[in-house]
Write a protein that holds these residues in place. Structure first.
Motif, PDB file in Angstrom:
ATOM      1  N   GLU A  22       0.822  -1.199   0.000  1.00  0.00           N
ATOM      2  CA  GLU A  22       0.000   0.000   0.000  1.00  0.00           C
ATOM      3  C   GLU A  22       0.861   1.256   0.000  1.00  0.00           C
ATOM      4  OE1 GLU A  22      -2.685  -0.201   3.273  1.00  0.00           O
ATOM      5  OE2 GLU A  22      -3.869  -1.815   2.379  1.00  0.00           O
ATOM      6  N   LYS A  23       1.974   1.262   0.687  1.00  0.00           N
ATOM      7  CA  LYS A  23       2.845   2.429   0.719  1.00  0.00           C
ATOM      8  C   LYS A  23       3.500   2.662  -0.632  1.00  0.00           C
ATOM      9  CE  LYS A  23       3.773   2.161   5.643  1.00  0.00           C
ATOM     10  NZ  LYS A  23       4.764   1.931   6.691  1.00  0.00           N
ATOM     11  N   ASP A  61       1.131   4.355  -3.743  1.00  0.00           N
ATOM     12  CA  ASP A  61       0.724   5.761  -3.814  1.00  0.00           C
ATOM     13  C   ASP A  61       1.511   6.470  -4.910  1.00  0.00           C
ATOM     14  OD1 ASP A  61      -1.063   5.435  -1.776  1.00  0.00           O
ATOM     15  OD2 ASP A  61       0.197   6.326  -0.223  1.00  0.00           O
ATOM     16  N   ASP A  84      -3.047   8.984  -6.810  1.00  0.00           N
ATOM     17  CA  ASP A  84      -3.527   8.703  -5.457  1.00  0.00           C
ATOM     18  C   ASP A  84      -3.348   9.921  -4.557  1.00  0.00           C
ATOM     19  OD1 ASP A  84      -4.293   6.034  -5.916  1.00  0.00           O
ATOM     20  OD2 ASP A  84      -2.234   5.348  -5.638  1.00  0.00           O
ATOM     21  N   LEU A  85      -2.206  10.552  -4.666  1.00  0.00           N
ATOM     22  CA  LEU A  85      -1.945  11.726  -3.834  1.00  0.00           C
ATOM     23  C   LEU A  85      -2.903  12.869  -4.171  1.00  0.00           C
ATOM     24  CD1 LEU A  85       1.960  11.675  -3.800  1.00  0.00           C
ATOM     25  CD2 LEU A  85       0.391  11.013  -1.970  1.00  0.00           C
ATOM     26  N   TYR A  86      -3.167  13.076  -5.491  1.00  0.00           N
ATOM     27  CA  TYR A  86      -4.097  14.136  -5.889  1.00  0.00           C
ATOM     28  C   TYR A  86      -5.512  13.819  -5.395  1.00  0.00           C
ATOM     29  CZ  TYR A  86      -6.745  17.500  -8.571  1.00  0.00           C
ATOM     30  OH  TYR A  86      -7.590  18.517  -8.934  1.00  0.00           O
ATOM     31  N   GLY A  87      -5.912  12.541  -5.435  1.00  0.00           N
ATOM     32  CA  GLY A  87      -7.233  12.152  -4.935  1.00  0.00           C
ATOM     33  C   GLY A  87      -7.363  12.424  -3.442  1.00  0.00           C
ATOM     34  N   LYS A  88      -6.308  12.149  -2.688  1.00  0.00           N
ATOM     35  CA  LYS A  88      -6.329  12.421  -1.248  1.00  0.00           C
ATOM     36  C   LYS A  88      -6.393  13.921  -0.976  1.00  0.00           C
ATOM     37  CE  LYS A  88      -3.967   8.204   0.147  1.00  0.00           C
ATOM     38  NZ  LYS A  88      -2.769   7.627   0.768  1.00  0.00           N
ATOM     39  N   LEU A  89      -5.638  14.716  -1.764  1.00  0.00           N
ATOM     40  CA  LEU A  89      -5.672  16.167  -1.597  1.00  0.00           C
ATOM     41  C   LEU A  89      -7.052  16.723  -1.933  1.00  0.00           C
ATOM     42  CD1 LEU A  89      -4.117  18.822  -1.096  1.00  0.00           C
ATOM     43  CD2 LEU A  89      -3.596  18.839  -3.545  1.00  0.00           C
ATOM     44  N   ALA A 108      -9.914  15.091  -1.768  1.00  0.00           N
ATOM     45  CA  ALA A 108     -10.833  14.659  -0.719  1.00  0.00           C
ATOM     46  C   ALA A 108     -10.695  15.544   0.517  1.00  0.00           C
ATOM     47  CB  ALA A 108     -10.564  13.200  -0.362  1.00  0.00           C
ATOM     48  N   LYS A 109      -9.472  15.900   0.873  1.00  0.00           N
ATOM     49  CA  LYS A 109      -9.254  16.774   2.025  1.00  0.00           C
ATOM     50  C   LYS A 109      -9.872  18.146   1.782  1.00  0.00           C
ATOM     51  CE  LYS A 109      -5.609  18.474   5.036  1.00  0.00           C
ATOM     52  NZ  LYS A 109      -4.171  18.485   5.299  1.00  0.00           N
ATOM     53  N   ARG A 140     -13.780  18.056   1.996  1.00  0.00           N
ATOM     54  CA  ARG A 140     -14.301  17.936   3.362  1.00  0.00           C
ATOM     55  C   ARG A 140     -14.490  19.295   4.040  1.00  0.00           C
ATOM     56  NH1 ARG A 140     -10.458  13.495   3.593  1.00  0.00           N
ATOM     57  NH2 ARG A 140     -11.622  11.567   3.293  1.00  0.00           N
TER      58      ARG A 140
END
Length: 117
Positions: free
Chosen positions: A80-81, A84, A88-93, A95-96, A99
């Motif tokens: 999993e590490k 990324d 994946d990093l853009y999707g997490k950004l 999502a943040k 929120r």
């Protein structure tokens, strides 16, 4: 098992002590009766050895299973590490950032992003 409540004394009355006067109560004598608790023999099975071979074999199988489980879990975490990438990093950004909006604005933004794709 014995009863929870045990009688420790017996109540006896003598009919000779009863008088015709209604205000007096008959004499009561308490005589204690010793009761011994019943002992029930419980069978005890003693172990043959300190470390029987069945127990040693089972212990070895359990250790092998636990090591295999731990290896699988740590390997999954390593995969999993590594997985990324920039998407994946853009999707997490994203999502943040989403929120931070209220629910109605969040739904509108998601709808507009889905329209771009």
């Amino acid at each position: 098992m014995t009863d929870v409540y045990e009688c420790k004394a017996i109540l006896t009355t003598d009919s000779a002590d009863v008088t015709e006067d209604a205000d007096e109560l008959p004499a009561v004598q308490l005589t204690p009766t010793p009761q011994e608790p019943k002992k029930i023999p419980v069978p005890v099975q003693k172990r043959r050895m300190i470390n029987p071979p069945e127990l040693a074999e089972t212990s070895a199988h359990m250790k092998t299973a636990l090591y295999t489980l731990n290896d699988a879990l740590t390997a999954k975490n390593r995969v999993e590490k590594v997985a990324d990438d920039d998407c994946d990093l853009y999707g997490k950004l994203l999502a943040k950032t989403l929120r931070q909006f209220n629910e109605i604005d969040r739904l509108e933004i998601r709808h507009e992003i889905d329209g771009l794709i």
